[in-house]
Design a protein around this motif. Structure first.
Motif, short mmCIF file in Angstrom:
data_model
loop_
_atom_site.label_atom_id
_atom_site.label_comp_id
_atom_site.label_asym_id
_atom_site.label_seq_id
_atom_site.Cartn_x
_atom_site.Cartn_y
_atom_site.Cartn_z
N ARG A 119 33.01 43.02 28.77
CA ARG A 119 32.33 42.08 29.70
C ARG A 119 31.18 41.37 29.87
NH1 ARG A 119 31.04 48.47 31.66
NH2 ARG A 119 32.88 48.62 31.71
N GLY A 120 31.29 40.46 31.29
CA GLY A 120 30.91 38.81 30.76
C GLY A 120 31.18 37.61 30.01
N ARG A 121 32.12 37.82 30.09
CA ARG A 121 32.96 37.19 29.65
C ARG A 121 34.07 36.71 30.28
NH1 ARG A 121 35.28 40.47 24.54
NH2 ARG A 121 37.07 39.37 24.36
N ARG A 122 34.69 36.52 31.46
CA ARG A 122 35.44 36.51 32.71
C ARG A 122 36.81 37.29 32.55
NH1 ARG A 122 34.23 32.40 36.61
NH2 ARG A 122 31.77 31.82 36.63
N VAL A 123 36.81 38.12 31.46
CA VAL A 123 37.79 39.12 31.52
C VAL A 123 38.52 39.76 33.07
CG1 VAL A 123 39.05 41.07 30.35
CG2 VAL A 123 37.06 39.68 29.54
N ALA A 124 37.86 40.06 33.88
CA ALA A 124 38.61 40.28 34.91
C ALA A 124 39.23 39.41 36.18
CB ALA A 124 37.20 41.62 35.49
N THR A 125 37.91 38.08 35.56
CA THR A 125 38.77 37.33 36.59
C THR A 125 40.72 36.37 36.02
OG1 THR A 125 36.69 36.75 37.05
CG2 THR A 125 37.99 34.85 37.27
N ARG A 126 39.98 36.63 34.54
CA ARG A 126 41.32 35.84 33.91
C ARG A 126 42.06 36.82 34.14
NH1 ARG A 126 39.71 35.07 27.92
NH2 ARG A 126 37.65 35.88 28.16
N ALA A 127 42.22 37.94 33.85
CA ALA A 127 43.37 39.19 33.82
C ALA A 127 44.19 38.84 35.59
CB ALA A 127 43.12 40.35 33.62
N LEU A 128 43.52 39.45 36.54
CA LEU A 128 43.84 39.09 38.06
C LEU A 128 44.37 37.87 38.79
CD1 LEU A 128 43.33 40.59 39.89
CD2 LEU A 128 41.65 39.87 40.99
N VAL A 158 34.95 38.60 41.52
CA VAL A 158 36.43 38.29 40.39
C VAL A 158 37.44 38.41 42.05
CG1 VAL A 158 38.19 39.26 39.07
CG2 VAL A 158 35.26 39.59 38.93
N ALA A 159 37.16 38.40 43.22
CA ALA A 159 38.18 37.95 44.02
C ALA A 159 38.42 36.72 44.60
CB ALA A 159 37.57 39.49 45.06
N ARG A 160 36.68 36.71 44.81
CA ARG A 160 36.77 35.56 45.69
C ARG A 160 37.03 34.28 45.23
NH1 ARG A 160 34.29 35.38 50.62
NH2 ARG A 160 33.28 37.98 51.45
N THR A 161 37.30 34.55 43.50
CA THR A 161 37.28 33.14 42.81
C THR A 161 38.71 33.20 42.04
OG1 THR A 161 35.41 34.10 40.78
CG2 THR A 161 37.20 33.21 39.88
N CYS A 162 39.61 34.55 42.66
CA CYS A 162 40.82 34.72 42.28
C CYS A 162 41.67 34.23 43.65
CB CYS A 162 41.30 35.39 41.43
SG CYS A 162 40.82 35.98 39.74
N GLY A 163 41.13 33.86 44.16
CA GLY A 163 41.74 33.63 45.93
C GLY A 163 41.63 34.87 46.63
N PHE A 164 41.46 35.79 46.37
CA PHE A 164 41.10 37.35 46.80
C PHE A 164 40.23 36.81 48.51
CE2 PHE A 164 43.59 38.03 43.49
CZ PHE A 164 44.88 38.81 44.22
N ALA A 165 41.05 36.21 49.62
CA ALA A 165 39.53 36.49 50.96
C ALA A 165 39.27 37.75 51.27
CB ALA A 165 40.64 35.34 52.20
N TYR A 166 37.90 37.67 51.45
CA TYR A 166 37.09 39.08 52.21
C TYR A 166 38.17 39.11 53.30
CZ TYR A 166 34.29 42.37 54.35
OH TYR A 166 33.58 42.59 55.09
N GLU A 167 38.92 40.37 53.92
CA GLU A 167 39.22 41.17 55.69
C GLU A 167 38.56 41.83 55.96
OE1 GLU A 167 43.85 39.31 54.72
OE2 GLU A 167 43.02 41.70 54.16
N GLY A 168 37.54 42.40 55.12
CA GLY A 168 36.93 43.06 56.38
C GLY A 168 36.13 44.04 55.68
#
Length: 207
Positions: A119-128, A158-168
């Motif tokens: 954690r703290g290394r943007r692993v989830a962002t890069r993996a997503l 993480v979601a927003r950074t990877c282009g996953f728009a918030y839908e509700g």
């Protein structure tokens, strides 16, 4: 990506997406270290804070049984699970899965977790980012969804950074932490194959 009426492809076990310093490999049931990493991730307090699996793993036998179920679902084409690893050292950093694959509507749901030391290394962002690009190109999916418990701000970023728009917000769409008799709200994010790909390298360069 051109859209056709063809069904999404079945995930190929030999394909290992890589980039951004990561490689998405397969979990090996015969590797004790893999089973131990799985158990450690799934019993981590931070994981349990935001997730309540239907079957809670508490020991290596339970972890291995969960991995067997996952392998069977993957063989049926219902999901594509990956072990997130460091590209150079092969160290296990976490898990990401393209789940609930619907071949008719060409949709799937993405889920992930990381080990405490990752954690703290943007692993989830890069993996997503890797998993999403792979799902759109390799599987031919059109829509990927990502849901997280309300209040999980790190997953939201993480979601927003990877282009996953918030839908509700989905009311009462998942279990409360550690319970299966109470429910909590979920933020729904999604990304389409036709959405622009985020410039992840630029984001990561900013630190």
């Amino acid at each position: 990506m051109a859209l056709t009426d063809e069904q999404p492809a079945v995930p190929r076990p030999d394909v290992t997406p890589h980039g951004h310093g990561l490689r998405l490999d397969r979990w090996d049931l015969d590797a004790e270290a893999h089973v131990e990493a799985w158990l450690r991730g799934r019993t981590d307090p931070e994981f349990r804070r935001w997730n309540t699996p239907l079957i809670l793993e508490t020991d290596l036998a339970g972890a291995r049984a969960a991995m067997v179920r996952q392998r069977e679902q993957a063989a049926a084409g219902a999901c594509a699970p990956f072990r997130i690893t460091d590209a150079e050292r092969g160290t296990t950093l976490g898990h990401i899965g393209v789940n609930m694959i619907d071949r008719t509507f060409r949709t799937a749901r993405v889920g992930y977790w990381t080990l405490p030391e990752a954690r703290g290394r943007r692993v989830a962002t890069r993996a997503l980012a890797l998993a999403a690009d792979w799902a759109f190109t390799e599987l031919g999916l059109y829509r990927l969804e990502l849901g997280h418990a309300l209040g999980h701000d790190a997953s939201c970023r993480v979601a927003r950074t990877c282009g996953f728009a918030y839908e509700g917000t989905l009311r009462g769409a998942m279990f409360e932490a550690g319970r299966q008799d109470a429910f909590r709200d979920v933020h729904l994010h999604a990304r389409l194959a036709t959405d622009p790909s985020p410039d992840l390298d630029r984001v990561l360069a900013r630190g």
